[in-house]
Design a protein around this motif. Structure first.
Motif, mmCIF file in Angstrom:
data_model
loop_
_atom_site.group_PDB
_atom_site.id
_atom_site.type_symbol
_atom_site.label_atom_id
_atom_site.label_comp_id
_atom_site.label_asym_id
_atom_site.label_seq_id
_atom_site.Cartn_x
_atom_site.Cartn_y
_atom_site.Cartn_z
ATOM 1 N N VAL A 64 0.866 -1.181 0.000
ATOM 2 C CA VAL A 64 0.000 0.000 0.000
ATOM 3 C C VAL A 64 0.898 1.225 0.000
ATOM 4 C CG1 VAL A 64 -1.812 1.290 1.177
ATOM 5 C CG2 VAL A 64 -1.782 -1.215 1.320
ATOM 6 N N LYS A 65 0.738 2.077 -1.016
ATOM 7 C CA LYS A 65 1.548 3.285 -1.110
ATOM 8 C C LYS A 65 0.677 4.455 -1.548
ATOM 9 C CE LYS A 65 5.884 0.937 -2.247
ATOM 10 N NZ LYS A 65 7.028 0.832 -3.196
ATOM 11 N N GLY A 66 1.046 5.640 -1.077
ATOM 12 C CA GLY A 66 0.325 6.827 -1.496
ATOM 13 C C GLY A 66 0.375 7.931 -0.476
ATOM 14 N N VAL A 67 -0.481 8.929 -0.676
ATOM 15 C CA VAL A 67 -0.567 10.081 0.225
ATOM 16 C C VAL A 67 -2.021 10.475 0.397
ATOM 17 C CG1 VAL A 67 1.724 11.021 -0.278
ATOM 18 C CG2 VAL A 67 -0.218 11.643 -1.733
ATOM 19 N N TYR A 68 -2.305 11.132 1.526
ATOM 20 C CA TYR A 68 -3.632 11.708 1.748
ATOM 21 C C TYR A 68 -3.474 12.987 2.567
ATOM 22 C CZ TYR A 68 -3.504 9.429 6.391
ATOM 23 O OH TYR A 68 -3.166 9.021 7.659
ATOM 24 N N PRO A 69 -4.460 13.885 2.536
ATOM 25 C CA PRO A 69 -4.297 15.196 3.165
ATOM 26 C C PRO A 69 -4.625 15.201 4.651
ATOM 27 C CG PRO A 69 -6.400 15.109 2.049
ATOM 28 C CD PRO A 69 -5.721 13.791 1.773
ATOM 29 N N ASN A 70 -3.983 16.113 5.351
ATOM 30 C CA ASN A 70 -4.282 16.374 6.761
ATOM 31 C C ASN A 70 -4.428 17.887 6.922
ATOM 32 O OD1 ASN A 70 -4.243 15.238 9.700
ATOM 33 N ND2 ASN A 70 -2.894 17.015 9.760
ATOM 34 N N PHE A 71 -5.635 18.338 7.261
ATOM 35 C CA PHE A 71 -5.952 19.761 7.275
ATOM 36 C C PHE A 71 -5.663 20.383 8.643
ATOM 37 C CE2 PHE A 71 -8.513 17.718 4.046
ATOM 38 C CZ PHE A 71 -8.309 18.535 2.956
ATOM 39 N N GLU A 72 -5.197 21.635 8.608
ATOM 40 C CA GLU A 72 -4.801 22.333 9.835
ATOM 41 C C GLU A 72 -5.910 23.251 10.356
ATOM 42 O OE1 GLU A 72 -1.205 24.445 9.129
ATOM 43 O OE2 GLU A 72 -0.140 22.731 8.286
ATOM 44 N N ASN A 73 -6.028 23.318 11.677
ATOM 45 C CA ASN A 73 -6.885 24.299 12.362
ATOM 46 C C ASN A 73 -8.368 24.194 12.015
ATOM 47 O OD1 ASN A 73 -4.523 25.485 13.540
ATOM 48 N ND2 ASN A 73 -4.195 26.628 11.644
ATOM 49 N N ILE A 74 -8.858 22.984 11.807
ATOM 50 C CA ILE A 74 -10.293 22.818 11.567
ATOM 51 C C ILE A 74 -10.888 21.759 12.506
ATOM 52 C CG2 ILE A 74 -10.114 23.494 9.137
ATOM 53 C CD1 ILE A 74 -10.481 20.501 8.441
ATOM 54 N N GLY A 75 -10.155 21.369 13.525
ATOM 55 C CA GLY A 75 -10.622 20.305 14.407
ATOM 56 C C GLY A 75 -10.176 18.944 13.898
ATOM 57 N N ASN A 76 -10.569 17.909 14.621
ATOM 58 C CA ASN A 76 -10.073 16.560 14.315
ATOM 59 C C ASN A 76 -11.038 15.691 13.519
ATOM 60 O OD1 ASN A 76 -7.631 16.951 15.719
ATOM 61 N ND2 ASN A 76 -8.622 16.483 17.684
ATOM 62 N N PHE A 85 -10.446 5.921 7.185
ATOM 63 C CA PHE A 85 -10.791 5.279 5.908
ATOM 64 C C PHE A 85 -9.553 4.691 5.241
ATOM 65 C CE2 PHE A 85 -11.284 5.382 1.309
ATOM 66 C CZ PHE A 85 -12.416 4.585 1.163
ATOM 67 N N VAL A 86 -8.458 5.451 5.229
ATOM 68 C CA VAL A 86 -7.219 4.952 4.617
ATOM 69 C C VAL A 86 -6.730 3.704 5.346
ATOM 70 C CG1 VAL A 86 -4.791 5.477 4.191
ATOM 71 C CG2 VAL A 86 -6.552 7.183 3.676
ATOM 72 N N ASP A 87 -6.810 3.695 6.669
ATOM 73 C CA ASP A 87 -6.417 2.510 7.445
ATOM 74 C C ASP A 87 -7.288 1.316 7.075
ATOM 75 O OD1 ASP A 87 -4.394 3.819 8.746
ATOM 76 O OD2 ASP A 87 -5.552 4.217 10.565
ATOM 77 N N LEU A 88 -8.584 1.563 6.909
ATOM 78 C CA LEU A 88 -9.520 0.482 6.591
ATOM 79 C C LEU A 88 -9.213 -0.147 5.243
ATOM 80 C CD1 LEU A 88 -12.105 -1.153 7.152
ATOM 81 C CD2 LEU A 88 -13.397 0.730 6.106
ATOM 82 N N ILE A 89 -9.084 0.684 4.209
ATOM 83 C CA ILE A 89 -8.858 0.108 2.874
ATOM 84 C C ILE A 89 -7.472 -0.530 2.787
ATOM 85 C CG2 ILE A 89 -10.477 1.653 1.725
ATOM 86 C CD1 ILE A 89 -8.114 3.323 0.759
ATOM 87 N N SER A 90 -6.511 -0.026 3.560
ATOM 88 C CA SER A 90 -5.174 -0.626 3.566
ATOM 89 C C SER A 90 -5.212 -2.031 4.161
ATOM 90 C CB SER A 90 -4.207 0.252 4.363
ATOM 91 O OG SER A 90 -4.077 1.533 3.791
ATOM 92 N N LYS A 91 -5.889 -2.169 5.305
ATOM 93 C CA LYS A 91 -6.005 -3.475 5.948
ATOM 94 C C LYS A 91 -6.789 -4.452 5.077
ATOM 95 C CE LYS A 91 -5.706 -1.648 10.664
ATOM 96 N NZ LYS A 91 -6.433 -1.391 11.949
ATOM 97 N N VAL A 140 -10.645 11.286 -2.347
ATOM 98 C CA VAL A 140 -9.557 10.316 -2.198
ATOM 99 C C VAL A 140 -9.755 9.221 -3.243
ATOM 100 C CG1 VAL A 140 -8.500 8.577 -0.710
ATOM 101 C CG2 VAL A 140 -9.202 10.781 0.248
ATOM 102 N N ARG A 141 -8.732 9.015 -4.049
ATOM 103 C CA ARG A 141 -8.754 7.956 -5.061
ATOM 104 C C ARG A 141 -7.914 6.783 -4.573
ATOM 105 N NH1 ARG A 141 -10.776 9.524 -9.954
ATOM 106 N NH2 ARG A 141 -10.921 11.776 -10.361
ATOM 107 N N TYR A 142 -8.394 5.594 -4.800
ATOM 108 C CA TYR A 142 -7.606 4.413 -4.453
ATOM 109 C C TYR A 142 -7.894 3.305 -5.456
ATOM 110 C CZ TYR A 142 -11.966 2.785 -2.205
ATOM 111 O OH TYR A 142 -13.275 2.407 -1.934
ATOM 112 N N GLY A 143 -6.843 2.628 -5.845
ATOM 113 C CA GLY A 143 -6.992 1.566 -6.828
ATOM 114 C C GLY A 143 -5.778 0.664 -6.852
ATOM 115 N N GLY A 144 -5.955 -0.494 -7.426
ATOM 116 C CA GLY A 144 -4.848 -1.436 -7.479
ATOM 117 C C GLY A 144 -5.246 -2.740 -8.128
#
Length: 256
Positions: A64-76, A85-91, A140-144
């Motif tokens: 599993v390789k790639g990147v996804y965004p993490n936004f600043e100052n908008i809460g968690n 979601f990324v953890d789920l599709i990776s597993k 978020v795009r994911y494929g393989g």
């Protein structure tokens, strides 16, 4: 009581002074009021910064390789949703890769574990439609490949109301249209039909048209992947949803 001339003059003089003071104060107030009218408070829309989180996972059967965004100052909330979601599709991918490779070994298709070039890959990327102090809209795009006849590509969208700190639904974009799904359905069907018929060599037979009709029917399931800006809604249709696999994923842009 009788008022003599001297007293009368004094009273008139004092009255004139008082009147002059009143007129001076009134004049100053009017000048200040004109020079400093009340100002309307304008909400400034500012950009939201974000960074990239790198994904690099593997087991003996997949990567599993790639990147996804993490936004600043908008809460968690939004960042946790994307990360989960990324953890789920990776597993899921690594688990399916292991299952399918073991099946190949068990059935005699292969006699050894895959080397690094043979492991089933999953790749993750993203697109930002907007990211500001009002809204964040991202795809978020994911494929393989997992060992089947061909690979796959999927998308998932994340739309967030920064001001109210909530995950948005499609209905939030149509507060005054209770029949928005019917509106989008009619538009998407006509738009996609036009896209396909404009492609050279494409014939919309009954099977093809049935796929378009079913994939654009007015159900939430058909319109769950979307991004938006101030003036445009983009709807994403997955593989097989509105067309045969060879045509790949499709999208429709609806003016807001």
């Amino acid at each position: 009581m009788k008022i003599d001339k001297t007293s009368a003059y004094r009273i008139v003089f004092i009255a004139m002074i008082v009147l002059g003071v009143i007129l001076l104060i009134k004049s100053k107030f009017q000048t200040d009021h004109v020079a400093n009218p009340p100002t309307e408070q304008v909400q400034t829309v500012t950009a939201v910064k974000y960074s990239e989180i790198t994904v690099n996972k593997s087991n003996d059967y997949g990567t599993v390789k790639g990147v996804y965004p993490n936004f600043e100052n908008i809460g968690n909330m939004l960042n946790m949703s994307i990360s989960a979601f990324v953890d789920l599709i990776s597993k899921e991918h690594l688990g399916i890769a292991e299952e399918n490779w073991k099946a190949r070994i068990d059935t005699g298709g292969v006699d050894a574990l895959p080397d690094d070039t043979e492991k089933f890959p999953l790749e993750i990327s993203y697109e930002i439609a907007q990211a500001n102090s009002e809204f964040v809209s991202a795809l978020v795009r994911y494929g393989g490949y997992q060992g089947g006849a061909h690979g796959y590509e999927n998308t998932v969208s994340f739309n967030y109301d920064v001001v109210n700190q909530k995950i948005m639904s499609l209905s939030d974009l149509f507060p005054e249209d209770a029949n928005y799904l019917e509106t989008l359905s009619s538009f998407s069907k006509a738009n996609l039909t036009g896209q396909f018929t404009s492609k050279e060599g494409t014939q919309l037979d009954e099977f093809f048209q049935d796929m378009i009709d079913a994939g654009t029917a007015p159900t939430l399931e058909n319109y769950q992947v979307f991004t938006f800006t101030n003036d445009m809604l983009t709807i994403y249709f997955g593989e097989y949803q509105v067309a045969p696999y060879v045509y790949g994923p499709q999208k429709v842009q609806f003016p807001l």
